[in-house]
Design a protein around this motif. Structure first.
Motif, PDB file in Angstrom:
ATOM      1  N   VAL A 102       0.775  -1.298   0.031  1.00 35.13           N
ATOM      2  CA  VAL A 102       0.083   0.048   0.035  1.00 35.13           C
ATOM      3  C   VAL A 102       1.020   1.306   0.151  1.00 35.13           C
ATOM      4  N   LEU A 103       1.980   1.201   0.690  1.00 36.21           N
ATOM      5  CA  LEU A 103       2.904   2.576   0.744  1.00 36.21           C
ATOM      6  C   LEU A 103       3.902   2.463  -0.286  1.00 36.21           C
ATOM      7  N   THR A 104       4.082   1.814  -1.135  1.00 40.14           N
ATOM      8  CA  THR A 104       4.744   1.598  -2.235  1.00 40.14           C
ATOM      9  C   THR A 104       4.259   1.628  -3.631  1.00 40.14           C
ATOM     10  N   SER A 105       3.968   0.145  -3.910  1.00 42.53           N
ATOM     11  CA  SER A 105       3.386   0.210  -5.537  1.00 42.53           C
ATOM     12  C   SER A 105       2.055   0.498  -5.259  1.00 42.53           C
ATOM     13  N   GLY A 106       1.254  -0.017  -4.504  1.00 43.57           N
ATOM     14  CA  GLY A 106      -0.025  -0.059  -4.547  1.00 43.57           C
ATOM     15  C   GLY A 106      -0.818  -1.264  -5.532  1.00 43.57           C
ATOM     16  N   ASP A 107       0.147  -2.007  -5.958  1.00 39.87           N
ATOM     17  CA  ASP A 107      -0.365  -2.873  -7.026  1.00 39.87           C
ATOM     18  C   ASP A 107      -1.453  -3.652  -6.446  1.00 39.87           C
ATOM     19  N   LEU A 108      -2.591  -3.941  -7.296  1.00 32.24           N
ATOM     20  CA  LEU A 108      -3.541  -4.571  -6.515  1.00 32.24           C
ATOM     21  C   LEU A 108      -3.487  -6.107  -6.639  1.00 32.24           C
ATOM     22  N   LYS A 109      -2.861  -6.461  -7.790  1.00 29.81           N
ATOM     23  CA  LYS A 109      -2.696  -8.021  -7.733  1.00 29.81           C
ATOM     24  C   LYS A 109      -1.579  -8.571  -6.693  1.00 29.81           C
ATOM     25  N   VAL A 110      -0.598  -7.648  -6.349  1.00 31.55           N
ATOM     26  CA  VAL A 110       0.246  -8.331  -5.218  1.00 31.55           C
ATOM     27  C   VAL A 110      -0.482  -8.029  -4.000  1.00 31.55           C
ATOM     28  N   LEU A 111      -1.184  -6.846  -3.846  1.00 29.60           N
ATOM     29  CA  LEU A 111      -2.185  -6.691  -2.565  1.00 29.60           C
ATOM     30  C   LEU A 111      -3.048  -8.023  -2.490  1.00 29.60           C
ATOM     31  N   LEU A 112      -3.466  -8.307  -3.412  1.00 27.33           N
ATOM     32  CA  LEU A 112      -4.728  -9.611  -3.416  1.00 27.33           C
ATOM     33  C   LEU A 112      -3.850 -10.704  -2.808  1.00 27.33           C
ATOM     34  N   ARG A 113      -2.870 -10.988  -3.417  1.00 21.29           N
ATOM     35  CA  ARG A 113      -2.281 -11.864  -2.878  1.00 21.29           C
ATOM     36  C   ARG A 113      -1.859 -12.225  -1.590  1.00 21.29           C
TER      37      ARG A 113
END
Length: 217
Positions: free
Chosen positions: A180-191
């Protein structure tokens, strides 16, 4: 609070999370390896779960490298891959598959080169690595269900380290925040959301069976 103070606080939190995750992952599998070495029994530990977990680590590392995310957000994976490999070989050994363990250790460098070569093919097109990342979440989730199934079938968690699973749960929770604090990548976040939930489930199951085992004794 001014902008600089907010940024400084964010950097401190991010540094602390990255450092604690790296330190935890450096020793994450050691309690499980030590317990397995002491009991000399792989009962309750799923080999399939470890193989799937290794595959997930390799795809996730490739994805993060492809998108040039900060190294600190995935630096722990080489250590996890090495520990999982040692754990896998020990399970084969204590399962009585010593010959298979030796053969695997001899061909492991070749298998690793194939994995690395395959991971490079993933980066040829953005949609390929993005699709692989989505599949990675499924693979990682499947590894946890494989471990849960193994526990449900054996009803014995005496050889499974609760400490290792507790650290796994913490590191995934920490990675939710760092994403959340860096890329905000939803795919990584979901994992990481999925893995936090499933790691917590495995941990609760391990604790449940350990307590039941102590009561029976």
């Amino acid at each position: 609070m001014n902008v600089e103070a907010v940024k400084m606080s964010r950097d401190v939190v991010l540094f602390s999370l990255n450092l604690s995750t790296l330190l935890a992952c450096t020793v994450l599998k050691l309690p499980q390896i030590a317990l397995l070495t002491r009991t000399k029994s792989p009962k309750g530990i799923s080999v399939r779960a470890i193989v799937l977990e290794l595959s997930g680590y390799i795809v996730l590392t490739t994805y993060e490298m492809y998108h040039e995310y900060p190294l600190a957000t995935y630096l722990e994976y080489p250590a996890l891959i090495a520990q999982d490999t040692v754990l896998f070989l020990l399970i084969l050994h204590y399962s009585g598959n010593l010959r298979q363990s030796l053969v695997y250790s001899l061909i492991y460098p070749l298998r690793l080169s194939v994995f690395v070569g395959g991971s490079q093919l993933l980066t040829l097109k953005s949609w390929i690595i993005d699709s692989a990342m989505s599949l990675c979440t499924v693979i990682s989730a499947t590894s946890r269900f494989a471990q849960l199934q193994c526990l449900w079938e054996t009803k014995d968690a005496g050889q499974v380290s609760a400490l290792s699973w507790a650290m796994s749960t913490y590191t995934c929770m920490a990675r939710i925040l760092t994403t959340v604090l860096t890329s905000g990548d939803l795919k990584v976040l979901l994992r990481f959301v999925v893995m936090t939930t499933l790691n917590g489930w495995v941990l609760a199951t391990v604790v449940f069976y350990k307590r039941n085992g102590q009561k029976l004794e």
